[in-house]
Write an enzyme that holds these catalytic residues in place. Structure first.
Site, short mmCIF file in Angstrom:
data_model
loop_
_atom_site.label_atom_id
_atom_site.label_comp_id
_atom_site.label_asym_id
_atom_site.label_seq_id
_atom_site.Cartn_x
_atom_site.Cartn_y
_atom_site.Cartn_z
N GLU A 165 5.10 -5.34 6.54
CA GLU A 165 4.59 -4.50 7.54
C GLU A 165 4.58 -4.34 8.72
O GLU A 165 5.39 -3.10 9.33
CB GLU A 165 3.75 -4.71 7.44
CG GLU A 165 2.27 -4.28 6.73
CD GLU A 165 2.63 -5.83 5.44
OE1 GLU A 165 3.41 -6.05 5.76
OE2 GLU A 165 1.58 -5.81 4.56
N GLU A 191 -0.70 -9.00 -0.83
CA GLU A 191 -2.30 -8.90 -0.06
C GLU A 191 -3.18 -9.56 -1.69
O GLU A 191 -3.85 -10.34 -1.61
CB GLU A 191 -2.69 -8.52 1.05
CG GLU A 191 -1.80 -8.67 2.04
CD GLU A 191 -2.35 -7.74 3.09
OE1 GLU A 191 -2.01 -6.66 3.22
OE2 GLU A 191 -2.66 -8.05 4.21
N ALA A 225 0.98 -0.95 -0.02
CA ALA A 225 -0.15 0.15 0.39
C ALA A 225 0.99 0.80 0.01
O ALA A 225 2.03 1.32 0.53
CB ALA A 225 -0.38 -0.55 1.32
N GLY A 251 0.69 -4.88 0.77
CA GLY A 251 -1.01 -5.05 0.04
C GLY A 251 -0.19 -5.52 -0.89
O GLY A 251 -1.59 -6.03 -1.50
N1 DAK Z 1 4.80 3.12 -0.73
C1 DAK Z 1 4.96 4.90 -1.40
N2 DAK Z 1 6.18 4.71 -1.95
C2 DAK Z 1 6.34 4.00 -2.62
C3 DAK Z 1 6.38 2.13 -2.04
C4 DAK Z 1 5.19 2.28 -0.66
N3 DAK Z 1 4.86 0.64 -0.24
N4 DAK Z 1 7.53 1.47 -2.25
C5 DAK Z 1 8.11 2.31 -2.84
N5 DAK Z 1 8.06 3.20 -3.15
C6 DAK Z 1 8.57 4.48 -4.40
C7 DAK Z 1 9.74 4.93 -2.98
O1 DAK Z 1 9.68 6.03 -2.11
C8 DAK Z 1 10.50 5.69 -4.34
O2 DAK Z 1 10.33 6.91 -4.41
P1 DAK Z 1 11.31 8.98 -4.56
O3 DAK Z 1 11.72 7.54 -3.47
O4 DAK Z 1 11.94 7.79 -5.92
O5 DAK Z 1 9.83 9.19 -5.00
C9 DAK Z 1 10.05 4.76 -5.53
O6 DAK Z 1 9.06 4.00 -5.12
C10 DAK Z 1 11.13 3.78 -5.99
O7 DAK Z 1 11.11 2.88 -4.45
P2 DAK Z 1 12.73 2.67 -3.95
O8 DAK Z 1 13.73 3.82 -4.23
O9 DAK Z 1 12.75 2.91 -3.04
O10 DAK Z 1 13.77 1.56 -4.65
P3 DAK Z 1 14.80 0.28 -4.85
O11 DAK Z 1 14.36 -0.48 -5.67
O12 DAK Z 1 15.42 0.96 -3.93
O13 DAK Z 1 13.25 -0.86 -2.97
C11 DAK Z 1 12.08 -1.87 -2.76
C12 DAK Z 1 12.47 -1.34 -3.75
C13 DAK Z 1 10.87 -2.05 -2.73
C14 DAK Z 1 13.07 -2.86 -1.10
C15 DAK Z 1 11.30 -0.70 -1.03
O14 DAK Z 1 11.06 0.72 -2.67
C16 DAK Z 1 10.25 -0.49 -0.37
O15 DAK Z 1 11.41 -1.32 0.78
N6 DAK Z 1 9.34 -0.29 -0.36
C17 DAK Z 1 8.77 -0.25 0.90
C18 DAK Z 1 8.20 -2.35 1.02
C19 DAK Z 1 6.63 -2.05 1.92
O16 DAK Z 1 7.12 -2.02 3.03
N7 DAK Z 1 5.60 -2.49 2.27
C20 DAK Z 1 4.30 -2.51 2.65
C21 DAK Z 1 3.90 -1.27 2.59
S1 DAK Z 1 2.85 -1.45 3.77
C22 DAK Z 1 -4.98 -1.91 4.55
C23 DAK Z 1 -4.64 -3.39 4.08
C24 DAK Z 1 -3.10 -3.65 4.24
C25 DAK Z 1 -2.08 -2.07 4.06
C26 DAK Z 1 -2.89 -1.06 3.80
C27 DAK Z 1 -3.93 -0.58 4.83
N8 DAK Z 1 -6.71 -1.36 4.92
C28 DAK Z 1 -7.49 -2.01 5.55
C29 DAK Z 1 -6.96 0.27 5.11
C30 DAK Z 1 -0.92 -2.21 3.62
C31 DAK Z 1 -0.18 -2.12 3.95
C32 DAK Z 1 1.30 -2.20 3.34
O17 DAK Z 1 1.57 -2.53 2.52
#
Ligand code: DAK
Length: 258
Positions: free
Chosen positions: A132, A112, A66, A109
């Site tokens: 997360e 998921e 997400a 997400g």
């Molecule tokens: N959200 C926003 N931006 C993201 C992102 C994300 N999840 N993942 C990547 N980006 C953005 C980065 O910020 C970056 O943007 P700029 O800084 O260039 O503006 C761009 O995408 C490229 O990312 P990286 O520079 O980080 O790329 P790398 O190759 O170095 O790394 C990576 C790739 C996938 C390892 C890294 O980007 C990463 O760790 N990303 C976050 C992964 C993460 O933590 N995902 C879980 C998110 S929380 C809900 C139900 C479910 C959810 C929410 C609500 N409800 C029922 C309401 C789910 C929650 C989640 O998924």
């Protein structure tokens, strides 16, 4: 369908293809993307010209979760009020088969979402995870529930509590993926599988999907009773008569979806 900004749509014969398209954020799922995705899926679900759907991302990411930036400053009350991933639940009501074609990051997400699909083709580059915990939260759209039923308790514990990431081969081993293919063949493989499903008897395909999903929601006795009634019900369809007649006449069946 109206123009979308976070997804791209194509049709390949009777298959609808949805490409998640937020390359600047590795296809992070924001409110607009999930809204547009559900509009497209529901429109194709109601369209007789489409028999199956494929969701894919880019080579680098199916979806990296997400959108963290969208929710970073929200309070619990804000999250409940927005419930922005809620449209996600509607994917369970899609009657036609949906296949995820996953390359690269498939996290949070995004994982998921892939798990909510009916079948999953993984590229060798696919990486599945629930990171997360690194953000001080837990999965909120099936990562503790659907994932646990898919991979079992101990693997789910490691993924959810300690951000263990699964390779494509591990995802296959633990039952998250149907098959693993080289990245350049991932989408083609998913489209081929979708075309096969789209060519089958539509009402039987939908009933079959509904019944397999019911196995997750019902006790065995109840599920078996439901399956039997659904099986009997199909005997009032044109396609059952056609399928069984075609078998006897040694010819391919002509399905009508009736
Ligand atoms: N959200 C926003 N931006 C993201 C992102 C994300 N999840 N993942 C990547 N980006 C953005 C980065 O910020 C970056 O943007 P700029 O800084 O260039 O503006 C761009 O995408 C490229 O990312 P990286 O520079 O980080 O790329 P790398 O190759 O170095 O790394 C990576 C790739 C996938 C390892 C890294 O980007 C990463 O760790 N990303 C976050 C992964 C993460 O933590 N995902 C879980 C998110 S929380 C809900 C139900 C479910 C959810 C929410 C609500 N409800 C029922 C309401 C789910 C929650 C989640 O998924």
């Amino acid at each position: 369908m109206s123009a979308f900004t976070t997804i791209l749509l194509e049709t390949h014969g009777r298959v609808g293809l949805i490409r998640l398209n937020r390359p600047e954020a590795l296809n992070a799922i924001n409110t607009l993307l999930i809204t547009e995705l559900m509009v497209a899926l529901e429109a194709w679900d109601a369209d007789d010209a489409i028999g199956a759907m494929v969701i894919t991302g880019s080579d680098k990411a199916f979806a990296a979760g997400a959108d963290i930036k969208e929710m970073a400053d929200a309070s619990a009350a804000d999250m409940r009020a927005r419930d922005h991933i809620a449209p996600f639940d509607r994917i369970l009501n899609i009657r036609k088969p949906v296949i995820a074609a996953v390359s690269g990051w498939c996290l949070g997400g995004g994982s998921e979402l892939a798990l909510s699909c009916d079948l999953l083709i993984a590229a060798e580059t696919a990486r599945f995870g629930q990171p997360e915990i690194n953000l001080g939260v837990i999965p909120g759209a099936g990562g503790t529930q659907r994932l646990t039923r898919a991979v079992g308790k101990v693997v789910a514990m490691e993924m959810v509590l300690n951000n263990r990431t699964l390779t494509a081969a591990e995802a296959l081993h633990y039952g998250l993926a149907n098959r693993v293919v080289p990245a350049e063949r991932c989408l083609e493989e998913a489209l081929t599988l979708a075309a096969e499903l789209a060519a089958r008897a539509p009402l039987a395909i939908q009933a079959a999907k509904q019944m397999v999903n019911a196995a997750y929601e019902t006790a065995l006795t109840e599920g078996l009773a439901l399956e039997r009634q659904t099986f009997y019900g199909l005997f009032d369809t044109h396609d059952q008569k056609e399928g069984m007649r075609a078998f006897s006449e040694k010819r391919p069946p002509q399905w009508k979806g009736q």
